[in-house]
Each structure stands twice: as structure tokens, then as C-alpha cells.
Enzyme design. Structure first.
Site, PDB file in Angstrom:
ATOM      1  N   ASN A 157      22.092  -7.077  13.642  1.00 49.95           N
ATOM      2  CA  ASN A 157      22.541  -8.140  13.260  1.00 49.95           C
ATOM      3  C   ASN A 157      22.552  -9.924  13.765  1.00 49.95           C
ATOM      4  O   ASN A 157      21.593 -10.729  13.292  1.00 49.95           O
ATOM      5  CB  ASN A 157      23.490  -8.049  12.179  1.00 49.95           C
ATOM      6  N   GLU A 255      34.132  -4.097  19.088  1.00 52.64           N
ATOM      7  CA  GLU A 255      34.006  -5.017  17.739  1.00 52.64           C
ATOM      8  C   GLU A 255      33.394  -4.244  16.894  1.00 52.64           C
ATOM      9  O   GLU A 255      32.378  -4.137  16.917  1.00 52.64           O
ATOM     10  CB  GLU A 255      33.565  -6.235  18.764  1.00 52.64           C
ATOM     11  N   CYS A 289      29.197  -8.902  10.218  1.00 53.93           N
ATOM     12  CA  CYS A 289      30.321  -7.507   9.911  1.00 53.93           C
ATOM     13  C   CYS A 289      31.731  -8.408   9.534  1.00 53.93           C
ATOM     14  O   CYS A 289      32.673  -7.868   9.319  1.00 53.93           O
ATOM     15  CB  CYS A 289      30.807  -7.357  11.708  1.00 53.93           C
ATOM     16  N   GLU A 462      36.756 -11.157  21.501  1.00 56.71           N
ATOM     17  CA  GLU A 462      35.293 -12.063  21.986  1.00 56.71           C
ATOM     18  C   GLU A 462      35.870 -13.134  21.310  1.00 56.71           C
ATOM     19  O   GLU A 462      36.769 -13.898  20.490  1.00 56.71           O
ATOM     20  CB  GLU A 462      33.986 -11.523  21.805  1.00 56.71           C
TER      21      GLU A 462
HETATM   22  P1  NAD Z   1      25.397   1.252  15.559  1.00 56.56           P
HETATM   23  O1  NAD Z   1      26.799   1.681  15.690  1.00 56.56           O
HETATM   24  O2  NAD Z   1      24.513   1.993  14.585  1.00 56.56           O
HETATM   25  O3  NAD Z   1      24.651   1.348  16.372  1.00 56.56           O
HETATM   26  C1  NAD Z   1      25.173  -0.287  17.624  1.00 56.56           C
HETATM   27  C2  NAD Z   1      24.392  -0.127  18.549  1.00 56.56           C
HETATM   28  O4  NAD Z   1      24.686   1.547  19.342  1.00 56.56           O
HETATM   29  C3  NAD Z   1      23.290   0.290  18.921  1.00 56.56           C
HETATM   30  O5  NAD Z   1      22.823  -0.670  19.753  1.00 56.56           O
HETATM   31  C4  NAD Z   1      22.859   1.606  19.258  1.00 56.56           C
HETATM   32  O6  NAD Z   1      21.785   2.005  19.811  1.00 56.56           O
HETATM   33  C5  NAD Z   1      24.008   1.274  19.222  1.00 56.56           C
HETATM   34  N1  NAD Z   1      24.241   3.201  19.763  1.00 56.56           N
HETATM   35  C6  NAD Z   1      24.032   4.157  19.055  1.00 56.56           C
HETATM   36  N2  NAD Z   1      24.757   4.763  18.965  1.00 56.56           N
HETATM   37  C7  NAD Z   1      25.168   5.334  20.351  1.00 56.56           C
HETATM   38  C8  NAD Z   1      25.845   6.125  21.491  1.00 56.56           C
HETATM   39  N3  NAD Z   1      25.785   7.252  20.651  1.00 56.56           N
HETATM   40  N4  NAD Z   1      26.363   5.527  22.385  1.00 56.56           N
HETATM   41  C9  NAD Z   1      26.438   3.908  22.682  1.00 56.56           C
HETATM   42  N5  NAD Z   1      25.423   3.543  22.057  1.00 56.56           N
HETATM   43  C10 NAD Z   1      24.828   3.488  20.612  1.00 56.56           C
HETATM   44  O7  NAD Z   1      25.642  -0.394  14.189  1.00 56.56           O
HETATM   45  P2  NAD Z   1      24.205  -1.690  13.927  1.00 56.56           P
HETATM   46  O8  NAD Z   1      24.326  -0.580  12.182  1.00 56.56           O
HETATM   47  O9  NAD Z   1      23.256  -1.724  14.737  1.00 56.56           O
HETATM   48  O10 NAD Z   1      24.991  -2.538  13.904  1.00 56.56           O
HETATM   49  C11 NAD Z   1      25.751  -2.427  11.921  1.00 56.56           C
HETATM   50  C12 NAD Z   1      27.765  -2.545  12.743  1.00 56.56           C
HETATM   51  O11 NAD Z   1      27.934  -3.253  13.475  1.00 56.56           O
HETATM   52  C13 NAD Z   1      28.236  -2.805  11.221  1.00 56.56           C
HETATM   53  O12 NAD Z   1      29.423  -2.114  10.892  1.00 56.56           O
HETATM   54  C14 NAD Z   1      28.934  -3.872  12.152  1.00 56.56           C
HETATM   55  O13 NAD Z   1      29.815  -5.141  11.006  1.00 56.56           O
HETATM   56  C15 NAD Z   1      28.942  -3.910  12.789  1.00 56.56           C
HETATM   57  N6  NAD Z   1      29.661  -5.067  13.612  1.00 56.56           N
HETATM   58  C16 NAD Z   1      30.813  -5.994  14.251  1.00 56.56           C
HETATM   59  C17 NAD Z   1      30.541  -7.382  14.801  1.00 56.56           C
HETATM   60  C18 NAD Z   1      31.844  -6.913  15.427  1.00 56.56           C
HETATM   61  O14 NAD Z   1      31.725  -8.603  16.435  1.00 56.56           O
HETATM   62  N7  NAD Z   1      33.061  -6.688  15.089  1.00 56.56           N
HETATM   63  C19 NAD Z   1      29.626  -7.822  15.008  1.00 56.56           C
HETATM   64  C20 NAD Z   1      28.219  -7.389  13.967  1.00 56.56           C
HETATM   65  C21 NAD Z   1      28.101  -5.899  14.240  1.00 56.56           C
END
Ligand code: NAD
Length: 483
Positions: A157, A255, A289, A462
Site C-alpha cells: 500500500n 506492524e 492500515c 515505527e
Molecule cells: P500481506 O500480509 O499479504 O503481505 C505483506 C508482505 O508480506 C508482502 O511483501 C508479502 O509478499 C509478504 N509475505 C506474504 N506471505 C509471507 C510469508 N509467509 N512470509 C514472509 N513474507 C510473506 O499484506 P498486504 O496485503 O501486502 O498489505 C495489507 C496489510 O498490511 C493490511 O492488513 C494492512 O493493514 C497492513 N499494513 C499495516 C501497516 C502498519 O504499519 N501497521 C502499514 C501498511 C499495511
């Protein structure tokens, strides 16, 4: 340019070099505003992970960053900030097209990334320990040490600014870092790699891998060769990573997602609230998020608030990110289906669709800006993260009820309060279960203010000086002076 070449392939940045994917594999990247293919990223596999780990360890063991004069490390980071700004126009164009966000928002990401390097570059020589009085027979003091190799997994995102948010404090502390870019929009991070290269960051001190999360992301975080994990993403992935981290006992920063609520009291300035609603749930098509995913409104002004929220949603301009409209597509066809499916459950649980509710029939992946009213707080739409341009409005009668509703999910990332009553804003802020509370302005704060969650929104912080201490560990040194 070395990272993203005119041939349309964003390569992996490993040990200071731009390399193809293992076996020439690529990840196809789409423009969500058109649904058309826009570029490819070289897909890293196991061999690339091994190479990045080896380079990161070697760089750390050589002391490339850790043993550099801290003020020099700070200056190196300021050079990175300059190079990020030099690349911002070109980078923003690519990031806009791969993520769907507006050109302006994409440019803001590069600007914010530069600011992270300035902020943490400025503190690289101020990571001070303390001296602890143990009487005349001892000299005792603490030092902060880098962990070693930090593995950082980035979501789609805000790929550039979130990568910088974790990389900058990691570098300031002297760690080597390996970043795994998000598979849906990895190109912007090749621009970040280009800035690191141009600033002469030592080879291996930072590597950027493009690859599939469940494949190389999982391999990276499970490796006993890493000393820290920084994960930003969804709850299920965070949970999988924590399980992988359990065996080698790798310290982790999480996060995760949110379902954050704004509480709008009867004395709120509704103009202020509506302006915050626009950025709170429609910025980046709600894929934030800390989005304003729920709105709790005092019953006396509830109908007016719903009406104004619906008018806002219905009045937003819609278009491709390059046109800088108010409302942009979501990241993918899959994400659009998920948002639409979850939103469709609202009606069955008694909610009213005040605006939107379905996808927009046009090229690309557009969800209509959506306002759900009279939402049952126990329903799926009120409890699960939608991660799209959809907010849920619910009335309340008392302050205590509003606090209970706001705290009534398993998440706890941010919360907001709209009121003119200063005493109430402080009293309620202290009761809200969230890492950050905004009063009268959603997203108030910035890179200097600590950010992170409670509950399933994660742990660790963070941003700000506080985050720096997630990237070091404390060592106590006690010297006996008796002899
Ligand atoms: P996601 O969990 O699907 O993917 C995040 C990252 O993790 C990607 O790079 C993905 O390739 C990687 N990934 C997936 N499976 C993995 C595994 N088994 N081991 C290691 N890495 C793996 O999330 P998304 O769809 O990319 O992002 C959206 C989510 O992120 C939402 O839930 C959002 O709220 C959250 N988010 C949180 C913050 C925060 O600062 N709290 C900021 C931005 C997004």
C-alpha cells in the site's frame, strides 16, 4: 538508470549489483488503473536469498555501517535523502502506475522516504547509552548495539515510504538490511535501490529482493542467518512469520492491520470531521492500515453526519492516478473482489448502503466510495479489515458507549476523536485502545510521532525516536574497579 532499465525489468539489488531473477523468472506487474501489464520485476528465488544473506552478513562483519563514524553514517543517509529526491519525479510516475495511487500521493511517498533518511540520519550519532551508579567500586554503562542483519518485509500500500520507515532507523543503528518488496508493486523500490547505489551505500549493507511472500519471504524470515524481522502487513502473514521466528527465537517487530474508529461527539465541527473522513477512508482508496474504517457518531447529529458523508462519497472525482483524481483504483482484481464481497455482507446484517456499495463499471479495479450506515458493531463489516474505500457508521448515546464500541474489535492501531471539548478529548484518548489517537484531524502527526498497534494490530513502534530503539539492543558493561 540501473535499477529500472528501459527494457521494463526491475532487477534485484544484491551486494551492490542489479541482478536477474533466479532462472530468469519474472513477476508481471499490472497497472490497476487499466488492468494492463506495465512492467516486470526479476523474481528472486532461494539462490538470491542466500546471496543477499551472505552479502549482508559480510557487510556487517566488515563493520561497513556499524563501525563507520556515526556522524559519517548520518551524512551517508543524508546523501540517500538527496538521491531519493533526485529520483522522485521518475519514481512517482512508476509508483503511480504500478500501485494505482495518484501521482501526487506517489510523489509524497518519495518525499516522505527522503524525510525518513534525514530524520534518522540526524540521530545516527545520538544513540546514547547511560551510566548507572553502582558505587565507587564499579563503572557501569550501557551501549546500544545493532542487531546484525535485519530482514524487512514490506506491503504494497505504501511500498516506498514504509520501506524507508524501517530501513532508515535500521541503517542509522548500523544494521545490514534485506528488504523483500511487495509482489504487486515492486518497481518503486528499485528506485529506492538506485538512490542507495548513487549515494554509495556500501555493497551488501542493503539488498532489495523481489519475490513471492510465501516463497522467499517465508525463507528469509525463517533463516537462522538473520538477527531481526521487521514485518508490515496483514495479521495472518504476521502470525505465520511469528511462528517461523519462534524456532530461531528471532526478535520481531509487527506492524499489522487495523479497524480504526473515529468518535464524533455532538459538539464536533462537522466540516472538520468531513475533511478528515475524505483523507481517512478515501486516501489511497482506503488501502491504509490506519484508515478511518469505522465512524461512531452521537445520535443527535448522526443523520446529518451520514448525509454529509454520503454526499462526500458521491461527489468524489474518479480516475486513473496519473490524473490526480479524488478517488483511485484498488491494487488488484483480487483485492476488488474481496472488498466487494465483504461489503455485500453489510445489507444482510441490517446495514444501509448510504453511498456506493459495489465496484464501478469501468476499466481498471475501482470500488465505489462507500458509506455503510446503521452498521451492527458485531457484524463482519464492522469487525474485519476491509482495506478499501468503505467505512461503517454507527450511532451512540453516551461517552462510555462510544469508548466501548471504539475498543470493540481485536485490532487497536489508531483512533480519532472529534470534539471541541478539550477535557473530553484527553479523557477519551486515554481510554481508547490504540497506539495513536488523533484529535480533530485524522492522520495528525508525522515521521517524528511513534506509530504502532496493540492487540492484533501488532507490537513495537515505527517512526520517531522511539522506533530507533527497535533497531538496537542494549548491552550493559560493568567494570569492577576493585583491583
Ligand atoms: P500481506 O500480509 O499479504 O503481505 C505483506 C508482505 O508480506 C508482502 O511483501 C508479502 O509478499 C509478504 N509475505 C506474504 N506471505 C509471507 C510469508 N509467509 N512470509 C514472509 N513474507 C510473506 O499484506 P498486504 O496485503 O501486502 O498489505 C495489507 C496489510 O498490511 C493490511 O492488513 C494492512 O493493514 C497492513 N499494513 C499495516 C501497516 C502498519 O504499519 N501497521 C502499514 C501498511 C499495511
Amino acid at each position: 538508470m540501473s535499477g529500472f532499465i528501459a527494457d521494463g525489468l526491475a532487477r534485484n539489488f544484491i551486494a551492490g549489483a542489479w541482478v536477474e531473477g533466479d532462472g530468469g523468472d519474472v513477476i508481471a506487474v499490472e497497472d490497476p488503473g487499466t488492468g494492463q501489464h506495465m512492467a516486470d520485476a526479476a523474481q528472486a528465488g532461494e539462490a538470491s536469498v542466500a546471496k543477499a544473506l551472505e552479502a549482508a552478513r559480510a557487510s556487517f562483519d566488515r563493520g561497513d555501517l556499524a563501525d563507520m563514524q556515526p556522524s559519517d553514517r548520518g551524512r551517508l543517509m543524508l546523501r540517500v535523502a538527496v538521491e531519493i529526491r533526485n529520483l522522485a519525479d521518475e519514481g512517482a510516475n512508476l509508483l503511480c502506475r504500478e500501485s494505482g495511487k495518484t501521482l501526487e500521493a506517489a510523489h509524497d511517498e518519495f518525499e516522505e522516504a527522503a524525510q525518513y533518511f534525514e530524520y534518522y540520519g540526524g540521530v545516527a550519532d545520538k544513540i546514547e547509552g547511560k551510566s548507572i551508579p553502582l558505587g565507587p567500586d564499579y563503572a557501569d554503562y550501557t551501549v546500544f548495539e545493532p542487531f546484525g542483519v535485519s530482514a524487512q518485509i514490506v506491503p504494497w500500500n505504501f511500498p516506498v515510504s514504509i520501506a524507508a520507515r524501517s530501513l532508515a532507523p535500521s541503517m542509522a543503528a548500523g544494521n545490514s538490511t534485506i528488504i523483500k518488496s511487495p509482489e504487486l508493486d515492486p518497481i518503486g523500490l528499485a528506485m529506492l535501490g538506485t538512490a542507495l547505489e548513487r549515494a554509495d551505500v556500501p555493497a551488501g549493507a542493503v539488498s532489495i529482493l523481489n519475490g513471492i511472500g510465501a516463497d522467499i519471504g517465508a525463507k528469509l524470515v525463517a533463516s537462522s542467518e538473520i538477527d531481526q524481522i521487521v514485518f508490515t502487513g496483514s495479521v495472518p502473514t504476521g502470525q505465520a512469520i511469528l511462528r517461523a521466528a519462534a524456532d530461531p527465537v528471532t526478535p520481531s517487530l509487527m506492524e499489522l492491520g487495523g479497524k480504526s474508529a473515529a468518535v464524533v461527539f455532538e459538539d464536533a465541527d462537522l466540516d472538520t470531521f468531513i475533511a478528515s473522513l475524505q483523507s481517512g477512508i478515501f486516501y489511497n482508496a482506503g488501502q491504509v492500515c490506519s484508515a478511518m474504517a469505522r465512524v461512531l457518531v452521537h445520535r443527535s447529529i448522526y443523520d446529518e453526519a451520514v448525509e454529509r458523508a454520503a454526499a462526500l462519497a458521491n461527489g468524489l472525482s474518479v480516475g486513473h492516478g496519473l490524473e490526480n483524481p479524488d478517488h483511485t483504483p484498488v491494487i488488484s482484481a483480487l483485492q476488488l473482489s474481496r472488498i466487494e464481497e465483504l461489503t455485500s455482507t453489510a445489507r444482510q446484517s441490517g446495514a444501509r448502503i448510504a453511498a456506493g456499495g459495489t465496484r464501478l463499471e469501468r476499466q481498471g479495479y475501482f470500488m465505489a466510495p462507500t458509506i455503510l450506515a446503521d452498521v451492527d458493531p458485531a457484524s463482519r463489516v464492522a469487525q474485519e479489515e476491509i482495506f478499501g474505500p468503505v467505512t461503517c457508521m454507527t450511532p451512540f448515546d453516551t461517552e462510555a458507549e462510544a469508548i466501548a464500541l471504539a475498543n470493540g474489535t481485536e485490532f487497536g492501531l489508531v483512533a480519532g476523536i472529534f470534539t471541541r471539548d478539550l477535557a473530553r478529548s484527553h479523557r477519551v484518548a486515554c481510554k481508547l485502545r490504540a497506539g495513536q489517537v488523533f484529535v480533530n484531524e485524522w492522520f495528525a502527526g508525522g515521521i517524528a510521532t511513534p506509530f504502532g498497534g496493540v492487540g492484533k494490530s501488532g507490537f513495537g513502534r515505527e517512526k520517531g525516536l522511539e522506533a530507533l530503539y527497535n533497531y538496537v539492543r542494549t548491552k550493559n558493561i560493568a567494570i569492577s574497579l576493585k583491583g
